[in-house]
Design an enzyme around this catalytic site. Sequence first.
Site, PDB file in Angstrom:
ATOM      1  CE1 TYR A 255     -11.089 -62.843-103.729  1.00  0.00           C
ATOM      2  CE2 TYR A 255      -9.216 -63.976-103.891  1.00  0.00           C
ATOM      3  CZ  TYR A 255     -11.272 -64.670-103.951  1.00  0.00           C
ATOM      4  OH  TYR A 255     -11.551 -65.427-103.693  1.00  0.00           O
TER       5      TYR A 255
ATOM      6  CG  ASP B  14      -4.541 -60.982-109.431  1.00  0.00           C
ATOM      7  OD1 ASP B  14      -4.597 -61.837-110.359  1.00  0.00           O
ATOM      8  OD2 ASP B  14      -5.013 -61.538-108.502  1.00  0.00           O
TER       9      ASP B  14
ATOM     10  NE  ARG C 187       2.100 -86.459-106.181  1.00  0.00           N
ATOM     11  CZ  ARG C 187       2.974 -86.215-105.897  1.00  0.00           C
ATOM     12  NH1 ARG C 187       4.186 -85.606-105.857  1.00  0.00           N
ATOM     13  NH2 ARG C 187       3.474 -87.641-105.124  1.00  0.00           N
TER      14      ARG C 187
ATOM     15  CE  LYS D   4     -12.773 -64.728-110.370  1.00  0.00           C
ATOM     16  NZ  LYS D   4     -11.564 -66.235-109.959  1.00  0.00           N
TER      17      LYS D   4
END
Length: 383
Positions: free
Chosen positions: A102, A175, A49, A200
């Site tokens: 979005y 973004d 982590r 993406k």
Amino acid sequence: MTHSFDTRAIHDGQAFDPTTGAVVPPIYQTSTFVQDGIGGFRGGYEYGRSANPTRDSLQTVLASLEGGAAAFSFASGLAAEDALLRAVLTPGSRVVMGNDVYGGTHRLVSRVWAPWGVTLETVDMSDLDAVRATARPGETTVLWVETPSNPLMKITDIAGLAEIGHAAGAIVVVDNTFASPYVQQPLALGADVVVHSTTKYLGGHSDTLGGAVVVNDQALAEKVGFIQFGVGAVSAPMEAWLTIRGIKTLGVRVDRHSENAQAIAEALSEHPAIDRVFYPGLASHPGHELAARQMKRFGGMLSVALAGGPSAARTFAESTEVFQLAESLGGVESLIGYPSEMTHASVKGTELEVPENVIRLSVGIESVDDLLADVHQALSRVS
């Protein structure tokens, strides 16, 4: 020596394995690391982590490609956005974002952060005067920019918005998912932070889920890094490795995406079943000149409004064969979606509601002739 974008995409963070000489570094598919005595970490690695060599490799190349001081990789794009917001928001903070971002980003702030005392206000980011009036000094914590916007492909002036945001004392976040760092460099234009859904264009093959935050400021980097460690929504080693592999071909893929999208946008703009094409590569697009200055290419995303209304839009979306009906974008394969009921269903009834006659196309890298034939045969079924 300063290398070009394509060279850095292949080599930064990707030194060959010193033990075997393997050109591709191994996937460190491990949850923990043996210590040389208590507190004796090898290379600083203790637990998956807190850090992992594969994730570090991805973060290195992301920072390089965006021109940032540091990058942080997360399990999804929304996890990345949430980590950034945790690092900068407190009860009473105010977020100003575009009125066609979005839907998931809007939902994150309006339904997760608003109950904790955060105020959200939306504005047309392409109208600098409206943004200036909305981003009031001393009140605005974050100015959230998405360009090109999803799904109506609005183009906003990053440099102009950075100036407005900084004058208001806000952190300016861009973004950059639709454009990718190959097409657009928000930090160089004055933004403070870049966020991505690496699912993406960066991953590029529809086979991995991830997100990223890239920052310029070291103090902010420490805050985001602590949230990444303390909350733990990190990308897994395999996901990080797949994203790295995708990034290696980002430039050549986006060139093809852009060429194909331009051809389809031009063809659809002349089709009688289409009322409007939303694509910044068209001279008729209101943001065309700004996009030409701000972006290297016009990208692979476009939307269309069907003249026949919602029923025509649904028929078109359900009639393509090469374009597959699915959410997401940026993969090598072409996808088609109906934002009103898919990607933006969560904002129906709000200012961000997408018109029901709009279809979004993620144009892949298949043969452009096949793609053109597909959209034309699908439109032939629209009454």
